[in-house]
Design a protein around this motif. Structure first.
Motif, PDB file in Angstrom:
ATOM      1  N   TRP A   1       0.854  -1.184   0.000  1.00  0.00           N
ATOM      2  CA  TRP A   1       0.000   0.000   0.000  1.00  0.00           C
ATOM      3  C   TRP A   1       0.882   1.223   0.000  1.00  0.00           C
ATOM      4  O   TRP A   1       1.405   1.606   1.033  1.00  0.00           O
ATOM      5  N   ARG A   2       1.079   1.778  -1.162  1.00  0.00           N
ATOM      6  CA  ARG A   2       1.961   2.942  -1.239  1.00  0.00           C
ATOM      7  C   ARG A   2       1.171   4.180  -1.603  1.00  0.00           C
ATOM      8  O   ARG A   2       0.224   4.129  -2.372  1.00  0.00           O
ATOM      9  N   LEU A   3       1.561   5.308  -1.003  1.00  0.00           N
ATOM     10  CA  LEU A   3       0.861   6.549  -1.272  1.00  0.00           C
ATOM     11  C   LEU A   3       1.283   7.153  -2.604  1.00  0.00           C
ATOM     12  O   LEU A   3       0.543   7.894  -3.233  1.00  0.00           O
ATOM     13  N   ASP A   4       2.508   6.845  -3.052  1.00  0.00           N
ATOM     14  CA  ASP A   4       3.015   7.484  -4.266  1.00  0.00           C
ATOM     15  C   ASP A   4       2.687   6.678  -5.512  1.00  0.00           C
ATOM     16  O   ASP A   4       2.760   7.179  -6.615  1.00  0.00           O
ATOM     17  N   ASP A   5       2.326   5.422  -5.342  1.00  0.00           N
ATOM     18  CA  ASP A   5       2.066   4.593  -6.512  1.00  0.00           C
ATOM     19  C   ASP A   5       0.846   3.716  -6.234  1.00  0.00           C
ATOM     20  O   ASP A   5       0.946   2.665  -5.619  1.00  0.00           O
ATOM     21  N   ALA A   6      -0.302   4.183  -6.675  1.00  0.00           N
ATOM     22  CA  ALA A   6      -1.561   3.515  -6.350  1.00  0.00           C
ATOM     23  C   ALA A   6      -1.665   2.141  -7.013  1.00  0.00           C
ATOM     24  O   ALA A   6      -2.458   1.297  -6.587  1.00  0.00           O
ATOM     25  N   THR A   7      -0.867   1.890  -8.024  1.00  0.00           N
ATOM     26  CA  THR A   7      -0.973   0.613  -8.706  1.00  0.00           C
ATOM     27  C   THR A   7      -0.298  -0.505  -7.920  1.00  0.00           C
ATOM     28  O   THR A   7      -0.563  -1.674  -8.149  1.00  0.00           O
ATOM     29  N   LEU A   8       0.562  -0.116  -7.007  1.00  0.00           N
ATOM     30  CA  LEU A   8       1.279  -1.129  -6.232  1.00  0.00           C
ATOM     31  C   LEU A   8       0.415  -1.626  -5.088  1.00  0.00           C
ATOM     32  O   LEU A   8       0.706  -1.371  -3.931  1.00  0.00           O
ATOM     33  N   THR A   9      -0.664  -2.301  -5.390  1.00  0.00           N
ATOM     34  CA  THR A   9      -1.479  -2.853  -4.321  1.00  0.00           C
ATOM     35  C   THR A   9      -1.450  -4.364  -4.405  1.00  0.00           C
ATOM     36  O   THR A   9      -0.683  -4.933  -5.167  1.00  0.00           O
ATOM     37  N   GLY A  10      -2.312  -4.985  -3.639  1.00  0.00           N
ATOM     38  CA  GLY A  10      -2.372  -6.439  -3.694  1.00  0.00           C
ATOM     39  C   GLY A  10      -1.762  -7.049  -2.461  1.00  0.00           C
ATOM     40  O   GLY A  10      -1.095  -6.376  -1.676  1.00  0.00           O
ATOM     41  N   TRP A  11      -2.031  -8.335  -2.296  1.00  0.00           N
ATOM     42  CA  TRP A  11      -1.586  -9.006  -1.088  1.00  0.00           C
ATOM     43  C   TRP A  11      -0.091  -9.117  -1.023  1.00  0.00           C
ATOM     44  O   TRP A  11       0.564  -9.432  -2.003  1.00  0.00           O
ATOM     45  N   ALA A  12       0.424  -8.849   0.132  1.00  0.00           N
ATOM     46  CA  ALA A  12       1.849  -9.012   0.359  1.00  0.00           C
ATOM     47  C   ALA A  12       2.089 -10.209   1.246  1.00  0.00           C
ATOM     48  O   ALA A  12       3.225 -10.620   1.451  1.00  0.00           O
ATOM     49  N   GLY A  13       1.001 -10.726   1.797  1.00  0.00           N
ATOM     50  CA  GLY A  13       1.171 -11.813   2.756  1.00  0.00           C
ATOM     51  C   GLY A  13       1.934 -11.310   3.959  1.00  0.00           C
ATOM     52  O   GLY A  13       1.671 -10.217   4.473  1.00  0.00           O
ATOM     53  N   LEU A  14       2.901 -12.065   4.376  1.00  0.00           N
ATOM     54  CA  LEU A  14       3.667 -11.674   5.551  1.00  0.00           C
ATOM     55  C   LEU A  14       4.937 -10.913   5.182  1.00  0.00           C
ATOM     56  O   LEU A  14       5.802 -10.677   6.016  1.00  0.00           O
ATOM     57  N   ALA A  15       5.021 -10.493   3.914  1.00  0.00           N
ATOM     58  CA  ALA A  15       6.256  -9.849   3.439  1.00  0.00           C
ATOM     59  C   ALA A  15       6.636  -8.658   4.291  1.00  0.00           C
ATOM     60  O   ALA A  15       7.810  -8.472   4.636  1.00  0.00           O
ATOM     61  N   ASN A  16       5.639  -7.826   4.647  1.00  0.00           N
ATOM     62  CA  ASN A  16       5.932  -6.648   5.462  1.00  0.00           C
ATOM     63  C   ASN A  16       6.522  -7.033   6.805  1.00  0.00           C
ATOM     64  O   ASN A  16       7.436  -6.381   7.305  1.00  0.00           O
TER      65      ASN A  16
END
Lengths: 297, 336
Positions: free
Chosen positions: B74-89
């Motif tokens: 979930w990025r504020l500068d790039d709305a296309t970068l969404t989707g599940w990250a799973g536990l990556a964060n």
């Protein structure tokens, strides 16, 4: 009673032998000195704020530091208020709006809910009250990222609504009002009003409200101070807009590679004065309020 | 309201006795009766509803939603970068030096502030608990820091602890403490932590003292009298009687200062010359977790990662607060 003991000959020694509770022991000169020291420590930053806010750059760069306020307050204030991209006057007004609306709303909704929890019977009352108490320990701050996204969806980010609406009720307020109403409003009074045909709202308005005025004063003061001083959430949602609160505006003043403390603190001084006035007027109540909140925990 | 119509309301809420009071004109009474029952049964819910609705929407939901955000890109500068990250964060968290550094700083500052804060508050409370002249004024006096905005006091302390023109260094040099060089408070972990802890302690000592004072006033006096007969001095009385007797409030303040201390934000933010960079010193000397969350979310614009951090912080706070409460409880219990 220890007082009778003291009056006798050699009473001082007797008193020392039987002992007195701390609350009955007169404070010694050392106690007063200690408290005076504590007071100096408490008041020092405020005093120093005044010193810096009233000085020139040259005076502030001097060593040994000057210890008395200067005469440049007006100059410094004029600079703060005329800064183009900080909107200081606007920010003070915003803080006043946010704090007043939040305070009034907290007083109204929390006294209503507190009344219901203290004096009305309804299914699920105990469960709901437990939820309120649990809420007290959950730091809302930890949801800021999601709250920011939610506010973005509603379109409130950057507006005062984003700061006001989440503050409209407080778990502490509900808890506090409930405790007070439990004791301050006798059940018989509520029942008598019912027998006279009063509706619940009527009982709230004519029986409960007059009885809880002291608690409203305390909760109002605490809420106002807390809201006025809030920094993190307003910074997140209002930063970079034309509508900061005064706390965000102060942090704007303090941002940059070359910070003029005399200017920043002149602004901070202005934003602190309303709270000092409140402490001066309502100090006794605030103290009592904090202490009452503690005994029951 | 007219006083002649008091009788119908006196009827039992479940019965229909109200109707018999006006046989000629039953409708208004039945209506009143129904209204009365409705009022009795449902008004309480209306009264508590505003709190629960607002709390649900702006309190509970964000915290749960925070969990969802933490599992997404979930990025504020790039709305296309969404989707599940799973536990990556969360995985990133484990190997993120910034996070561990911030955690270390947060705990360091927390320890430096909580322990002296609560101890001093206890001593001040026990002095305030004596028979004092101008009692109220002393109590109001210790609340000065509580009403002062943290933004304002932090900036004052920042000026006091400035390297070249600050009062702190000047006092130290007058007293001949430290080396010839003025201390650069912001350049080392120990000194910046000390400065921040001073700010936190200044802010909360008085408030905690009042909480303790309130509890002290409910201790029965004869306990002290008995202790004095047994030869217990002032300090002994404080540690052996007062502290154990006010244990619930001590636990309360320990939990409270844990929650507050681990979320430290304003002080570290404004100690920095360039406040809104949220770096916490040139090399993150005093960057706290709350500050790091702000930086990751609103400077690096990575909301998903920031959400993961705040969830981690939440769990840490819960664990630490529980452990603290447990330890405090044991300590107090041992002294009984």
């Amino acid at each position: 009673m220890s007082t009778t003991v003291v009056k006798r000959r050699g009473g001082r020694r007797r008193a020392a032998l039987t002992g007195r509770a701390p609350a009955d022991t007169p404070a010694s000169i050392w106690n007063y000195l200690f408290l005076a020291l504590v007071f100096v420590f408490s008041a020092f930053p405020l005093y120093w704020m005044l010193v810096i806010a009233t000085s020139t750059d040259a005076a502030l760069a001097k060593l040994p530091p000057q210890v008395v306020p200067g005469d440049q307050l007006l100059t410094n204030l004029r600079e703060v208020f005329s800064l183009q991209d900080v909107y200081f006057i606007q920010s003070l007004a915003n803080s006043a709006i946010v704090s007043s609306v939040v305070t009034l709303s907290v007083l109204f909704f929390c006294s209503l809910a507190g009344f219901a929890f203290a004096k009305l019977r309804f299914r699920g009352r105990n469960v709901l009250m437990v939820i309120v108490i649990l809420t007290l320990t959950v730091p809302n701050q930890l949801g800021v990222v999601a709250l920011y996204i939610v506010m973005g969806e509603i379109g409130w980010n950057g507006t005062l609504l984003a700061v006001i609406v989440p503050g409209l009720v407080s778990a502490f307020g509900v808890f506090y009002m409930r405790q007070f109403i439990l004791e301050a409003v006798p059940d018989e009074l509520v029942e008598a009003a019912r027998i006279d045909g009063a509706t619940t709202m009527r009982i709230y308005a004519s029986v409960v409200l007059p009885a809880v005025r002291p608690a409203l004063a305390v909760l109002g003061l605490l809420t106002f101070v807390g809201t006025w001083n809030d920094f993190q959430w307003p910074l997140i949602t209002l930063n970079g807009t034309d509508y900061p609160t005064s706390m965000v505006a102060i942090s704007d003043l303090a941002s940059g590679n070359y910070v003029l403390y005399r200017r920043v603190l002149a602004g901070a001084l202005v934003a602190t004065i309303p709270l000092l006035i409140m402490l001066f007027i309502g100090g006794r109540q605030i103290v009592r309020g904090i202490m009452e909140g503690a005994v029951k925990s | 309201m007219s006083t002649t119509r008091a009788t119908p309301a006196a009827a039992p809420p479940t019965g229909s006795g109200g109707r018999s009071a006006g046989p000629g004109d039953p409708d208004p009474h039945r209506w009143r009766n129904r209204l009365y029952r409705f009022d009795l049964r449902y008004t309480p819910y209306l009264l508590v509803a505003p709190f629960f609705l607002l709390f649900l929407v702006f309190g509970v939901f964000p915290i749960i939603f925070n969990g969802v955000v933490a599992l997404r890109h979930w990025r504020l500068d790039d709305a296309t970068l969404t989707g599940w990250a799973g536990l990556a964060n969360f995985e990133k968290l484990l190997t993120d030096d910034d996070f561990w550094n911030a955690l270390y700083n947060t705990f360091g500052i927390f320890l430096l502030s909580t322990v002296p804060q609560l101890t001093l508050a206890l001593v001040i409370a026990s002095v305030l608990n004596r028979r004092l002249r101008a009692q109220t004024w002393w109590r109001v006096g210790v609340l000065l820091p509580y009403v002062t905005p943290i933004t304002a006091s932090t900036l004052v302390f920042a000026a006091v602890f400035a390297r070249d023109t600050g009062v702190a260094n000047w006092v130290l040099s007058v007293l001949h403490i430290g080396g010839a060089e003025p201390i650069d408070w912001r350049s080392a972990k120990w000194s910046s932590w000390l400065v921040l802890a001073t700010m936190v302690n200044w802010k909360w000592i008085g408030y905690n003292a009042l909480l303790y004072l309130a509890a002290m006033q409910s201790i029965p006096k004869d306990i002290y009298e008995a202790a004095a007969v047994d030869g217990a001095g002032v300090w002994r009385q404080l540690w052996r009687i007062t502290v154990p007797m006010i244990r619930p409030v001590v636990i309360f303040t320990v939990v409270l200062s844990t929650i507050g201390g681990l979320q430290l934000f304003t002080e570290p933010m404004l100690l920095e010359q360039n406040a809104q960079a949220a770096r916490g010193g040139a090399n993150g000397e005093w960057q706290t977790i709350a500050q790091l969350i702000y930086k990751v979310g609103w400077k690096d614009l990575n909301l998903g990662y920031a959400a993961a951090m705040s969830w981690a912080l939440f769990l840490i706070i819960v664990v630490v607060a529980a452990v603290n409460a447990l330890i405090t409880n044991r300590l107090g219990g041992g002294k009984r």
